[in-house]
Design a protein around this motif. Structure first.
Motif, PDB file in Angstrom:
ATOM      1  N   VAL A 163       0.824  -1.216   0.000  1.00  0.00           N
ATOM      2  CA  VAL A 163       0.000   0.000   0.000  1.00  0.00           C
ATOM      3  C   VAL A 163       0.857   1.265   0.000  1.00  0.00           C
ATOM      4  O   VAL A 163       0.689   2.130  -0.868  1.00  0.00           O
ATOM      5  N   PRO A 164       1.798   1.444   0.935  1.00  0.00           N
ATOM      6  CA  PRO A 164       2.599   2.673   0.880  1.00  0.00           C
ATOM      7  C   PRO A 164       3.486   2.753  -0.355  1.00  0.00           C
ATOM      8  O   PRO A 164       3.769   3.851  -0.844  1.00  0.00           O
ATOM      9  N   ALA A 165       3.922   1.604  -0.883  1.00  0.00           N
ATOM     10  CA  ALA A 165       4.704   1.637  -2.122  1.00  0.00           C
ATOM     11  C   ALA A 165       3.865   2.185  -3.263  1.00  0.00           C
ATOM     12  O   ALA A 165       4.352   2.975  -4.085  1.00  0.00           O
ATOM     13  N   ALA A 166       2.599   1.766  -3.326  1.00  0.00           N
ATOM     14  CA  ALA A 166       1.712   2.279  -4.368  1.00  0.00           C
ATOM     15  C   ALA A 166       1.414   3.755  -4.166  1.00  0.00           C
ATOM     16  O   ALA A 166       1.393   4.543  -5.131  1.00  0.00           O
ATOM     17  N   VAL A 167       1.197   4.157  -2.920  1.00  0.00           N
ATOM     18  CA  VAL A 167       0.924   5.570  -2.630  1.00  0.00           C
ATOM     19  C   VAL A 167       2.097   6.442  -3.057  1.00  0.00           C
ATOM     20  O   VAL A 167       1.917   7.529  -3.634  1.00  0.00           O
ATOM     21  N   ARG A 168       3.326   5.970  -2.804  1.00  0.00           N
ATOM     22  CA  ARG A 168       4.512   6.733  -3.201  1.00  0.00           C
ATOM     23  C   ARG A 168       4.631   6.871  -4.707  1.00  0.00           C
ATOM     24  O   ARG A 168       5.061   7.913  -5.218  1.00  0.00           O
ATOM     25  N   ALA A 169       4.270   5.824  -5.431  1.00  0.00           N
ATOM     26  CA  ALA A 169       4.532   5.791  -6.871  1.00  0.00           C
ATOM     27  C   ALA A 169       3.443   6.453  -7.707  1.00  0.00           C
ATOM     28  O   ALA A 169       3.716   6.913  -8.824  1.00  0.00           O
ATOM     29  N   LEU A 170       2.226   6.494  -7.199  1.00  0.00           N
ATOM     30  CA  LEU A 170       1.080   6.925  -7.999  1.00  0.00           C
ATOM     31  C   LEU A 170       0.653   8.347  -7.666  1.00  0.00           C
ATOM     32  O   LEU A 170       0.860   8.829  -6.553  1.00  0.00           O
ATOM     33  N   SER A 171       0.022   8.990  -8.629  1.00  0.00           N
ATOM     34  CA  SER A 171      -0.545  10.316  -8.388  1.00  0.00           C
ATOM     35  C   SER A 171      -2.054  10.254  -8.193  1.00  0.00           C
ATOM     36  O   SER A 171      -2.652  11.227  -7.720  1.00  0.00           O
ATOM     37  N   VAL A 172      -2.686   9.126  -8.564  1.00  0.00           N
ATOM     38  CA  VAL A 172      -4.120   8.963  -8.323  1.00  0.00           C
ATOM     39  C   VAL A 172      -4.321   8.335  -6.941  1.00  0.00           C
ATOM     40  O   VAL A 172      -3.403   7.722  -6.391  1.00  0.00           O
ATOM     41  N   PRO A 173      -5.512   8.484  -6.369  1.00  0.00           N
ATOM     42  CA  PRO A 173      -5.755   7.892  -5.048  1.00  0.00           C
ATOM     43  C   PRO A 173      -5.621   6.367  -5.070  1.00  0.00           C
ATOM     44  O   PRO A 173      -5.932   5.706  -6.072  1.00  0.00           O
TER      45      PRO A 173
END
Length: 327
Positions: A163-173
């Motif tokens: 989850v935090p890896a995706a949050v770091r990499a993405l600009s969409v929610p």
């Protein structure tokens, strides 16, 4: 209680909790109950035998709720694919506001849904797939950790990292999916930077879920270790509840000589899983379930569940904040 996150703002819901699309389970009774409780209910398109039946199910859901709900369309490779485009057309024609997608979704599906004004929530199991979906215009990524039911991918990464890896990499929610079954899980997801959660298994053990009471009781009785991973040798890993059928599948797949899909096809047929869900025989077919079964100890209404989760989430976040002090 009301939350304010990118998920609630994009979809118009009160609580950042999505009921993921589940085959044979995502029907109007459940989806409307989740939406009425403040979350986002989801009809599963392919649960309906035809696109026309999906149109009727959408109308039935609208008669049960005046809150937002969505339609799930999962596109999988198959020898005889269903008319995916016609199912999408039915959802668009009915003015459904949210489309949940998963699998090998053609780019033109995203374009058509966006042109119709739908919010697109796409499910992924890796950050690289999420980045690709973001480039294709999806609005929200649901990132599925290894704890999830269904197909959690082949990289075995749990939500605490994914989850935090995706949050770091993405600009969409990003919303967290997999192994979430209570308010503490919602609090954890928000603390990791997610905009909400996507739950499937927990909603199966609710009063409104259209499955047999014996299956719900089996989910309550199960512990966090009571799931099997099947299809591992086929590179199509799936997490299901431990029962006679899934145990037999695992045994066949572990034979020294190996196994092909044909060796287990008679055990994993979708018709057998549907019969189990509807008939209540817990050993009749596959029962898809996440490790969240270890967090399930009752069968509340959706309203009771979501109210409790919101309260637990607030209390956990407040307790965490109270534990922090300036030096």
């Amino acid at each position: 209680m009301r939350f304010d996150t990118p998920l609630t703002r994009l979809t118009g819901i009160r609580l950042p909790i999505v009921q993921g699309g589940m085959q044979w389970v995502g029907r109007a009774e459940l989806a409307s109950a989740v939406s009425n409780a403040g979350g986002l209910g989801m009809l599963t398109a392919l649960t309906q035998p035809t696109p026309e039946a999906l149109s009727a199910e959408i109308a039935r859901c609208r008669a049960l709720t005046d809150h937002p709900f969505g339609v799930n369309l999962t596109v999988l490779p198959t020898r005889s694919p269903p008319p995916y485009e016609a199912y999408l057309d039915a959802a668009i024609a009915a003015g459904v506001p949210v489309l949940e997608t998963a699998g090998l979704v053609p780019a033109d599906f995203f374009a058509r849904a966006k042109a119709a004004g739908m919010v697109i929530l796409h499910k992924c199991t890796t950050v690289r797939h999420a980045l690709s979906a973001q480039k294709r215009g999806v609005d929200i990524i649901s990132i599925d950790g290894f704890e999830a039911a269904g197909h959690p991918g082949e990289e075995d990464i749990g939500g605490l990292v994914l989850v935090p890896a995706a949050v770091r990499a993405l600009s969409v929610p990003v919303i967290a999916s997999g192994g979430i079954g209570d308010g503490a899980g919602l609090a954890a997801a928000l603390a990791l930077g997610a905009a909400g959660v996507n739950m499937g298994t927990r909603f199966c053990a609710t009063a409104e879920a259209p499955i047999h009471p014996a299956i719900k009781s089996a989910l309550v009785a199960a512990a966090e270790g009571d799931t099997n991973l099947i299809f591992r040798p086929l590179r199509n890993t799936a997490r299901v509840l431990k029962n006679a059928v899934s145990n037999e599948v695992v045994a066949i797949e572990r034979r020294p000589e190996g196994a092909t899909f044909e060796d287990i096809a008679h055990l994993v047929a979708g018709s057998r899983g549907r019969a189990a869900l509807e008939g209540g025989d817990t050993d009749a077919g596959l029962i898809w379930a996440s490790q969240a079964v270890g967090l399930i100890d009752d069968i509340p209404t959706c309203a009771e569940l979501l109210t409790r989760m919101a309260r637990e989430c607030r209390d956990r976040l407040n307790a965490a904040a109270a534990a922090c002090h300036d030096a």
